[in-house]
Design a protein around this motif. Structure first.
Motif, mmCIF file in Angstrom:
data_model
loop_
_atom_site.group_PDB
_atom_site.id
_atom_site.type_symbol
_atom_site.label_atom_id
_atom_site.label_comp_id
_atom_site.label_asym_id
_atom_site.label_seq_id
_atom_site.Cartn_x
_atom_site.Cartn_y
_atom_site.Cartn_z
ATOM 1 N N ARG A 154 0.835 -1.200 0.000
ATOM 2 C CA ARG A 154 0.000 0.000 0.000
ATOM 3 C C ARG A 154 0.875 1.257 0.000
ATOM 4 N N GLY A 155 2.014 1.188 0.699
ATOM 5 C CA GLY A 155 2.931 2.321 0.714
ATOM 6 C C GLY A 155 3.532 2.589 -0.649
ATOM 7 N N VAL A 156 3.894 1.517 -1.379
ATOM 8 C CA VAL A 156 4.445 1.671 -2.731
ATOM 9 C C VAL A 156 3.403 2.283 -3.658
ATOM 10 N N VAL A 157 2.175 1.767 -3.587
ATOM 11 C CA VAL A 157 1.099 2.274 -4.442
ATOM 12 C C VAL A 157 0.837 3.750 -4.160
ATOM 13 N N GLU A 158 0.878 4.132 -2.882
ATOM 14 C CA GLU A 158 0.666 5.534 -2.520
ATOM 15 C C GLU A 158 1.835 6.400 -2.981
ATOM 16 N N ASP A 159 3.053 5.887 -2.836
ATOM 17 C CA ASP A 159 4.247 6.651 -3.210
ATOM 18 C C ASP A 159 4.310 6.888 -4.708
ATOM 19 N N PHE A 160 3.839 5.901 -5.497
ATOM 20 C CA PHE A 160 3.840 6.021 -6.954
ATOM 21 C C PHE A 160 2.391 6.033 -7.455
ATOM 22 N N SER A 161 1.622 6.970 -6.949
ATOM 23 C CA SER A 161 0.185 7.020 -7.235
ATOM 24 C C SER A 161 -0.119 7.296 -8.701
ATOM 25 N N GLU A 162 0.852 7.861 -9.429
ATOM 26 C CA GLU A 162 0.632 8.157 -10.842
ATOM 27 C C GLU A 162 0.748 6.908 -11.715
ATOM 28 N N ILE A 163 1.223 5.794 -11.136
ATOM 29 C CA ILE A 163 1.409 4.551 -11.876
ATOM 30 C C ILE A 163 0.249 3.613 -11.568
ATOM 31 N N GLN A 164 -0.318 3.014 -12.602
ATOM 32 C CA GLN A 164 -1.427 2.085 -12.396
ATOM 33 C C GLN A 164 -0.964 0.869 -11.594
ATOM 34 N N SER A 165 -1.785 0.432 -10.658
ATOM 35 C CA SER A 165 -1.496 -0.768 -9.874
ATOM 36 C C SER A 165 -2.678 -1.728 -9.984
ATOM 37 N N ILE A 166 -2.346 -3.024 -10.070
ATOM 38 C CA ILE A 166 -3.368 -4.062 -10.208
ATOM 39 C C ILE A 166 -3.053 -5.180 -9.223
ATOM 40 N N GLU A 167 -4.043 -5.568 -8.427
ATOM 41 C CA GLU A 167 -3.887 -6.650 -7.460
ATOM 42 C C GLU A 167 -4.605 -7.879 -8.000
ATOM 43 N N THR A 168 -3.878 -9.009 -8.084
ATOM 44 C CA THR A 168 -4.401 -10.183 -8.771
ATOM 45 C C THR A 168 -4.401 -11.410 -7.861
#
Length: 328
Positions: A154-168
């Motif tokens: 969650r910290g990585v996703v927040e830190d790089f919020s401009e990059i799309q993230s997908i949880e699979t």
């Protein structure tokens, strides 16, 4: 008969204006020593690709578009590698300070982490630099999300919020449709990550069948074996192209100073306010970056990782300069 549009030919032409000669056209599916598997309109062929037996001046990489000719004595030969609109380039692990193209003509770089092991922030940042340097778009992908979402993720996703993230999850299929939508109908996605994080299982789910062997990770240290042994291009039944890669724990960057600054944009932006243009952000007076760390605006650990990458690239540049000056 193979439709080259399913391999991304229309997308390639949008990004490049190839000067196509008279040979047969195909896309490299897999690279072996001196030979390549190429998918053409007539199907898959094996072609010679080394400089000793062909006239090709550029070593083909998985994802390349190539011209093929048939020699009556030697069989199929790679005549030419067409221009690349993107490529992941690393420092060749087998050579002294030399670049190696891992994959080419990619649109998306999937950076894989797994919910069942610690999230390696430094590795994610390094892969993000590779993606930024490749001219392709990065996607952060978490596998095994059915085990729970790690706080570090969650910290990585927040830190790089401009990059799309997908949880699979391959258990319930969550996130798979999002990946399919990203690459359909003819974009190319390459997957990067270490062994044992569910990459092969993810590939099999995207393909709708078992095309990559999977193996259990060791229980003691959660380390995985290399179930994918070579970079391999696959066409997804729902549209799009996938390049799977063997597990990567470490990868050397190549000529990526600008990409590092873009990935660590909050640091490089703050650095423009430093008193000295050659500030190392370690001990100089009136260093805006150090001041931002003191104020809690920039994380000290992130700065340390940034400086390590910058130092690595600086040392690499110095070694290349020494190589150029050596008598031949």
């Amino acid at each position: 008969m193979t439709d080259l549009r399913q391999l991304g030919w229309d997308n390639y032409q949008k990004n490049c204006s190839p000067d196509f000669g008279g040979g047969s056209l195909g896309r490299v599916r897999r690279v072996d020593r001196g030979e390549v598997d190429v998918v053409t309109e007539m199907g898959e062929i094996r072609a010679l690709s080394d400089s000793k037996r062909t006239s090709v001046s550029t070593a083909p990489a998985t994802g390349d578009w190539v011209e093929i000719k048939e020699d009556p004595d030697m069989g199929f030969l790679v005549e030419r590698v067409l221009p690349r609109y993107s490529s992941i380039v690393r420092r060749d692990p087998a050579e002294l300070e030399q670049a190696q193209v891992m994959v080419s003509n990619i649109d998306l770089v999937g950076i894989i982490s797994s919910a069942d092991r610690p999230i390696n922030i430094a590795r994610i940042e390094r892969f993000l630099v590779l993606a930024e340097n490749s001219q392709a778009e990065a996607i952060l992908i978490l596998t095994k999300q059915d085990l729970g979402i790690p706080r570090e993720w969650r910290g990585v996703v927040e830190d790089f919020s401009e990059i799309q993230s997908i949880e699979t999850s391959v258990i319930d299929g969550s996130g798979i449709a999002k990946i399919q939508n990203c690459i359909a109908p003819d974009r190319t996605l390459v997957l990067l990550g270490e062994s044992g994080i569910g990459k092969s299982s993810l590939v099999n789910l995207l393909m709708g069948e078992e095309v990559q062997q999977t193996s259990e990770v060791r229980l003691g240290d959660k380390k995985g074996r290399h179930t994918t042994v070579a970079r391999e291009l696959l066409t997804i039944p729902t549209g799009g192209i996938l390049i799977d890669t063997p597990g990567i724990r470490g990868v050397g960057l190549w000529d990526a100073e600008e990409a590092v600054d873009r990935v660590f944009s909050e640091i490089s932006t703050e650095a423009q306010r430093c008193r000295f243009k050659d500030c190392t952000h370690t001990a100089e007076p009136e260093c805006a970056v150090i001041n931002a760390v003191t104020a809690g605006v920039i994380d000290q650990n992130k700065l340390a990782r940034y400086l390590r990458l910058r130092e690595e690239l600086q040392e690499q540049a110095e070694k290349r300069n020494l190589q150029r000056r050596k008598p031949r």
